[in-house]
Scaffold this motif. Structure first.
Motif, PDB file in Angstrom:
ATOM      1  N   TYR A 118       0.845  -1.169   0.000  1.00  0.00           N
ATOM      2  CA  TYR A 118       0.000   0.000   0.000  1.00  0.00           C
ATOM      3  C   TYR A 118       0.893   1.236   0.000  1.00  0.00           C
ATOM      4  O   TYR A 118       1.909   1.282   0.686  1.00  0.00           O
ATOM      5  N   ARG A 119       0.473   2.230  -0.755  1.00  0.00           N
ATOM      6  CA  ARG A 119       1.233   3.461  -0.791  1.00  0.00           C
ATOM      7  C   ARG A 119       0.858   4.295   0.429  1.00  0.00           C
ATOM      8  O   ARG A 119      -0.310   4.626   0.639  1.00  0.00           O
ATOM      9  N   GLU A 120       1.831   4.613   1.237  1.00  0.00           N
ATOM     10  CA  GLU A 120       1.593   5.437   2.413  1.00  0.00           C
ATOM     11  C   GLU A 120       1.906   6.897   2.069  1.00  0.00           C
ATOM     12  O   GLU A 120       3.062   7.261   1.859  1.00  0.00           O
ATOM     13  N   ASP A 121       0.868   7.677   2.000  1.00  0.00           N
ATOM     14  CA  ASP A 121       1.052   9.078   1.648  1.00  0.00           C
ATOM     15  C   ASP A 121       1.524   9.859   2.862  1.00  0.00           C
ATOM     16  O   ASP A 121       1.092   9.615   3.991  1.00  0.00           O
ATOM     17  N   GLU A 125       1.384  15.215   1.090  1.00  0.00           N
ATOM     18  CA  GLU A 125       0.618  14.774  -0.090  1.00  0.00           C
ATOM     19  C   GLU A 125      -0.881  14.809   0.188  1.00  0.00           C
ATOM     20  O   GLU A 125      -1.677  15.287  -0.641  1.00  0.00           O
ATOM     21  N   ARG A 126      -1.280  14.284   1.351  1.00  0.00           N
ATOM     22  CA  ARG A 126      -2.701  14.249   1.701  1.00  0.00           C
ATOM     23  C   ARG A 126      -3.266  15.662   1.833  1.00  0.00           C
ATOM     24  O   ARG A 126      -4.348  15.968   1.317  1.00  0.00           O
ATOM     25  N   SER A 127      -2.531  16.506   2.509  1.00  0.00           N
ATOM     26  CA  SER A 127      -2.997  17.874   2.700  1.00  0.00           C
ATOM     27  C   SER A 127      -3.079  18.635   1.367  1.00  0.00           C
ATOM     28  O   SER A 127      -3.995  19.442   1.154  1.00  0.00           O
ATOM     29  N   ALA A 237      -3.282  12.330  -4.906  1.00  0.00           N
ATOM     30  CA  ALA A 237      -2.260  12.738  -3.940  1.00  0.00           C
ATOM     31  C   ALA A 237      -0.903  12.858  -4.605  1.00  0.00           C
ATOM     32  O   ALA A 237      -0.066  13.667  -4.192  1.00  0.00           O
ATOM     33  N   THR A 238      -0.689  12.059  -5.648  1.00  0.00           N
ATOM     34  CA  THR A 238       0.593  12.104  -6.350  1.00  0.00           C
ATOM     35  C   THR A 238       0.790  13.409  -7.119  1.00  0.00           C
ATOM     36  O   THR A 238       1.898  13.703  -7.571  1.00  0.00           O
ATOM     37  N   GLU A 242       3.910  16.730  -8.844  1.00  0.00           N
ATOM     38  CA  GLU A 242       3.867  17.336 -10.166  1.00  0.00           C
ATOM     39  C   GLU A 242       3.747  18.850 -10.094  1.00  0.00           C
ATOM     40  O   GLU A 242       3.926  19.537 -11.096  1.00  0.00           O
ATOM     41  N   SER A 243       3.453  19.358  -8.917  1.00  0.00           N
ATOM     42  CA  SER A 243       3.255  20.806  -8.777  1.00  0.00           C
ATOM     43  C   SER A 243       4.526  21.461  -8.261  1.00  0.00           C
ATOM     44  O   SER A 243       5.450  20.807  -7.783  1.00  0.00           O
TER      45      SER A 243
END
Length: 245
Positions: A118-121, A125-127, A237-238, A242-243
Motif C-alpha cells: 500500500y502506498r503510504e502518503d 501529499e494528503r494535505s 495525492a501524487t 507534479e506541482s
C-alpha cells in the motif's frame, strides 16, 4: 358393668395365652429354632479374607506389561533440537523430521501476496490533495450541492464502503435505499447502491474505486447534479510531486 366386661376379657386372654404355650410345648418349636441357629453359626465361614502372600517380581525374568499403544515404543525416546527460521517449515518432534508444507490460507487470502503493498502518503501529499479539492469547489461554485471526501484505506481496500457526510445525506439524498449514478470527468457512468441508514455507498463503489485506481490520500469532489447523480472529480495525492511547491 364396664368393670365386669374388662375382667371377663382379661380372663379369656389369659386362657388363650396358656393354650398357645401348651401347643408350642407339644410341637417343640422353640427347641427346633435354637437348633437351627446353632447349625447356621457352626457352618458360617470367617468373614476375614485371607490374603495371598505377595512374591517380589524379578525385573530380569519378566518385563513390565504395557498397553498396546506403548508396547512398541522405546523406553526413553531421543529428541533433537532443530532450529527452523522459515514459517513454512514444520518440525515433527518425535524424530526431528523437517517437512516443507505451505501455510494454509482462507479462500479470500489464497491469491493475495504475503505482504500487500500500500502506498503510504505523507501528510504533505494528503494535505495538498485536500487543498486542491477545496480550490476546485470554489471554482465550481454553489449551483449544485457539493462536498469533498478524502480517501482512506477503508474506502479503497477491504469492503470498499464509502461513508458520505451525514449532514449532506440528510439534506440532499433520498431517505431510503436507492441506486445513485457516479459520473467521472470523462462522463463515464457507474451505478452504485446508496444505503440511507448507513449514509454511504456500497455495491458498485468497489468497481468505481478499482476502475479509477483510487488510492489512500486521494481526495474526491462530489457534485450532486441530479437527485440521484453525482459528478465526481478526482484529485490525486501524487499530484503533489507534479506541482511547484
Amino acid at each position: 358393668m364396664a368393670e365386669a366386661v374388662a375382667v371377663a376379657y382379661e380372663e379369656q386372654r389369659r386362657r388363650q395365652i396358656e393354650a398357645n404355650k401348651r401347643k408350642l410345648e407339644e410341637l417343640q418349636l422353640h427347641h427346633l429354632s435354637a437348633a437351627v441357629r446353632e447349625a447356621t453359626a457352626a457352618a458360617k465361614p470367617s468373614s476375614a479374607k485371607k490374603r495371598k502372600a505377595r512374591v517380589p517380581r524379578d525385573a530380569d525374568e519378566e518385563p513390565l506389561r504395557r498397553s498396546g499403544r506403548l508396547a512398541n515404543l522405546p523406553e526413553k525416546p531421543m529428541y533433537r533440537e532443530v532450529k527452523v527460521n522459515s514459517p513454512y517449515l514444520q518440525v515433527s518432534k518425535s524424530n526431528a523430521r523437517v517437512t516443507r508444507e505451505p501455510l494454509r490460507w482462507s479462500g479470500r487470502l489464497a491469491n493475495l501476496p504475503e505482504k500487500p503493498m500500500y502506498r503510504e502518503d505523507s501528510d504533505e501529499e494528503r494535505s495538498y490533495a485536500i487543498f486542491k479539492a477545496e480550490e476546485l469547489v470554489q471554482e465550481l461554485g454553489s449551483s449544485f450541492p457539493i462536498f469533498t471526501q478524502p480517501m482512506s484505506l477503508s474506502h479503497v481496500t477491504g469492503d470498499f464502503r464509502l461513508g458520505l457526510p451525514t449532514y449532506f445525506c440528510q439534506k440532499h439524498l433520498p431517505k431510503s435505499d436507492e441506486m445513485i449514478t457516479l459520473v467521472d470527468e470523462e462522463d463515464d457512468e457507474s451505478a452504485t447502491l446508496y444505503l440511507a441508514k448507513k449514509a454511504g455507498l456500497s455495491t458498485g463503489w468497489k468497481g468505481f474505486a478499482i476502475e479509477h485506481k483510487l488510492l489512500d490520500g486521494d481526495c474526491l469532489v462530489f457534485q450532486l447534479i441530479e437527485r440521484t447523480k453525482f459528478k465526481v472529480y478526482i484529485i490525486r495525492a501524487t499530484s503533489y510531486f507534479e506541482s511547484e511547491h
